[in-house]
Enzyme design. Sequence first.
Site, PDB file in Angstrom:
ATOM      1  N   VAL A  14       0.844  -1.189   0.000  1.00 12.51           N
ATOM      2  CA  VAL A  14       0.000   0.000   0.000  1.00 12.51           C
ATOM      3  C   VAL A  14       0.884   1.245   0.000  1.00 12.51           C
ATOM      4  CG1 VAL A  14      -1.834   1.271   1.179  1.00 12.51           C
ATOM      5  CG2 VAL A  14      -1.795  -1.239   1.273  1.00 12.51           C
TER       6      VAL A  14
ATOM      7  N   THR B 174       0.042   6.612  -3.338  1.00 15.39           N
ATOM      8  CA  THR B 174      -0.712   6.864  -4.565  1.00 15.39           C
ATOM      9  C   THR B 174      -1.357   5.604  -5.113  1.00 15.39           C
ATOM     10  OG1 THR B 174       0.833   8.649  -5.119  1.00 15.39           O
ATOM     11  CG2 THR B 174      -0.586   7.832  -6.890  1.00 15.39           C
TER      12      THR B 174
ATOM     13  N   ASP C 134       7.906   0.070   3.169  1.00  7.82           N
ATOM     14  CA  ASP C 134       8.222  -0.239   1.773  1.00  7.82           C
ATOM     15  C   ASP C 134       9.713  -0.134   1.503  1.00  7.82           C
ATOM     16  OD1 ASP C 134       8.000   2.524   2.267  1.00  7.82           O
ATOM     17  OD2 ASP C 134       7.440   2.978   0.193  1.00  7.82           O
TER      18      ASP C 134
ATOM     19  N   ASP D 109      13.458   3.942  -5.594  1.00  7.69           N
ATOM     20  CA  ASP D 109      12.036   3.666  -5.804  1.00  7.69           C
ATOM     21  C   ASP D 109      11.357   4.934  -6.317  1.00  7.69           C
ATOM     22  OD1 ASP D 109       9.423   2.800  -5.836  1.00  7.69           O
ATOM     23  OD2 ASP D 109       9.331   2.269  -3.711  1.00  7.69           O
TER      24      ASP D 109
END
Length: 257
Positions: free
Chosen positions: A7, A10, A110, A130
């Site tokens: 998740v 965006t 993340d 990323d």
Amino acid sequence: MLLAVDVGNTQTHIGIWNGENLIAEWRISTEARRTSDELALVFQQFLHFEGLSFSAQVSGVVLSSVVPSLTAAHREMVERYFHFDPVVVEPGTRTGMPIATDNPREVGADRIVNAVAAYSLVGGPCVVIDFGTATTFDAVSEAGEYLGGAIAPGVQVSANALASVAAQLQRIELVQPRSVIGRSTVESLRSGVLLGAAAMVDGTVERMQKELGGFAAPVATGGLAPLVLGRCSVPIRHEPLLTLRGLRIIYERNASH
């Protein structure tokens, strides 16, 4: 089979793993106000596409989230519809990677997931880029420690911000500019945003490599990575499924305990 969910601010990236094989993946817009029941409906439809269901085939769920309200909603959805607890990447979760920052709890889930995946692919030291809402750079040591990194505005965020504060500039579609020297305002914006991002990536990676001893393998992921990497001077390995791969690795390190 394993359901992996990342998740982001965006977008939410969803994947189904059968062992080490990714058999399907999907992306949806991240909506912070979605309830667990709304999420269940979305997941049910995706699973149905592959002939799967809540009650069959899926034996585990692993979740990484940077949106707290959706972390809780996904956890509730899994418990209610899958009838087991998900593995959530958070403080206390076994990642196999020591976090050598001043405050490990503040590092986004993340970023740790990506670092774990990159280290499994190329070893260390390495630098992970990323291209998401933010463009993040993460450094991993030769010994596999997460050292920290850098955070810059994302490519799309930069373009939108410029258009929102400059009256004569417009929102643009992010496609490759024909040249560095734009012959129109739109082309100039594309050149500045995309080629500027590529130059920023080159410079940040090179600086991190120096701090890491001279070389560190760069690995990139994120939806806008292809637009930028093609204009970078530094050779960078592109792994579009990096986060889903990292989620699978972390699930395996926790499922056995």
